[in-house]
Design an enzyme around this catalytic site. Sequence first.
Site, PDB file in Angstrom:
ATOM      1  N   ASP A 109     -15.929 -39.286 -12.503  1.00 13.84           N
ATOM      2  CA  ASP A 109     -17.188 -38.592 -12.799  1.00 13.84           C
ATOM      3  C   ASP A 109     -16.879 -37.103 -12.875  1.00 13.84           C
ATOM      4  O   ASP A 109     -17.248 -36.329 -11.999  1.00 13.84           O
ATOM      5  CB  ASP A 109     -18.226 -38.890 -11.716  1.00 13.84           C
ATOM      6  CG  ASP A 109     -19.595 -38.318 -12.060  1.00 13.84           C
ATOM      7  OD1 ASP A 109     -19.804 -37.931 -13.232  1.00 13.84           O
ATOM      8  OD2 ASP A 109     -20.439 -38.240 -11.161  1.00 13.84           O
ATOM      9  N   SER A 110     -16.161 -36.734 -13.911  1.00 17.55           N
ATOM     10  CA  SER A 110     -15.700 -35.359 -14.062  1.00 17.55           C
ATOM     11  C   SER A 110     -16.755 -34.502 -14.759  1.00 17.55           C
ATOM     12  O   SER A 110     -17.749 -34.996 -15.269  1.00 17.55           O
ATOM     13  CB  SER A 110     -14.405 -35.340 -14.873  1.00 17.55           C
ATOM     14  OG  SER A 110     -14.638 -35.891 -16.152  1.00 17.55           O
ATOM     15  N   THR A 111     -16.487 -33.233 -14.776  1.00 17.51           N
ATOM     16  CA  THR A 111     -17.353 -32.307 -15.492  1.00 17.51           C
ATOM     17  C   THR A 111     -16.965 -32.288 -16.968  1.00 17.51           C
ATOM     18  O   THR A 111     -16.149 -33.072 -17.415  1.00 17.51           O
ATOM     19  CB  THR A 111     -17.225 -30.901 -14.886  1.00 17.51           C
ATOM     20  OG1 THR A 111     -15.854 -30.513 -14.974  1.00 17.51           O
ATOM     21  CG2 THR A 111     -17.666 -30.889 -13.439  1.00 17.51           C
ATOM     22  N   ASP A 112     -17.514 -31.351 -17.712  1.00 17.18           N
ATOM     23  CA  ASP A 112     -17.255 -31.238 -19.148  1.00 17.18           C
ATOM     24  C   ASP A 112     -15.760 -31.059 -19.432  1.00 17.18           C
ATOM     25  O   ASP A 112     -15.048 -30.450 -18.637  1.00 17.18           O
ATOM     26  CB  ASP A 112     -18.028 -30.065 -19.732  1.00 17.18           C
ATOM     27  CG  ASP A 112     -19.523 -30.253 -19.629  1.00 17.18           C
ATOM     28  OD1 ASP A 112     -19.954 -31.405 -19.455  1.00 17.18           O
ATOM     29  OD2 ASP A 112     -20.253 -29.265 -19.722  1.00 17.18           O
ATOM     30  N   PRO A 123     -10.832 -25.381 -17.107  1.00 10.89           N
ATOM     31  CA  PRO A 123      -9.929 -25.978 -16.114  1.00 10.89           C
ATOM     32  C   PRO A 123     -10.108 -27.485 -15.958  1.00 10.89           C
ATOM     33  O   PRO A 123      -9.157 -28.206 -15.700  1.00 10.89           O
ATOM     34  CB  PRO A 123     -10.297 -25.269 -14.806  1.00 10.89           C
ATOM     35  CG  PRO A 123     -11.036 -24.061 -15.204  1.00 10.89           C
ATOM     36  CD  PRO A 123     -11.656 -24.325 -16.540  1.00 10.89           C
TER      37      PRO A 123
END
Length: 140
Positions: free
Chosen positions: A10-13, A17
């Site tokens: 469940d990562s960010t965009d 980084p």
Amino acid sequence: DDCYDLILVDSTDPFGPQESFFTREFYGHCSRALTKSGTIVTQQESPFYPHTAKAMHRAIHRMEQLFKEVHLYQAHIPTYPAGYWLFGYASHQFHPISDMQKEKWLENELRLDYYNPALHHGAFALPNYVMEELKNDTHD
């Protein structure tokens, strides 16, 4: 290596980084960490915006190089941009539809507000514009 049955990312965009969560190297580490029957599920952004559609295409292509089964599925999430989101499914062994054990799932008699086997099946039916985006080879 070979120790996880499931990895949920469940990562960010996929920009800046956090782009490292969408690389072939990252997916390779996940591939090695999964058992032979393991599955990875990733968030793949909204296909409505050109920059996120391009990132989704690259990520899925990278996963296809490492896993036998790679599929996109969709969900409507009103609090996310555009309200429509894609997720990646990858496994060394299992197909998300043909290997689903619907009867076994139904035996559990789970009462959920959202999920059911028919929704599971439908989530993997993608709109034509998403399927066309996946065929677009200008993003590799």
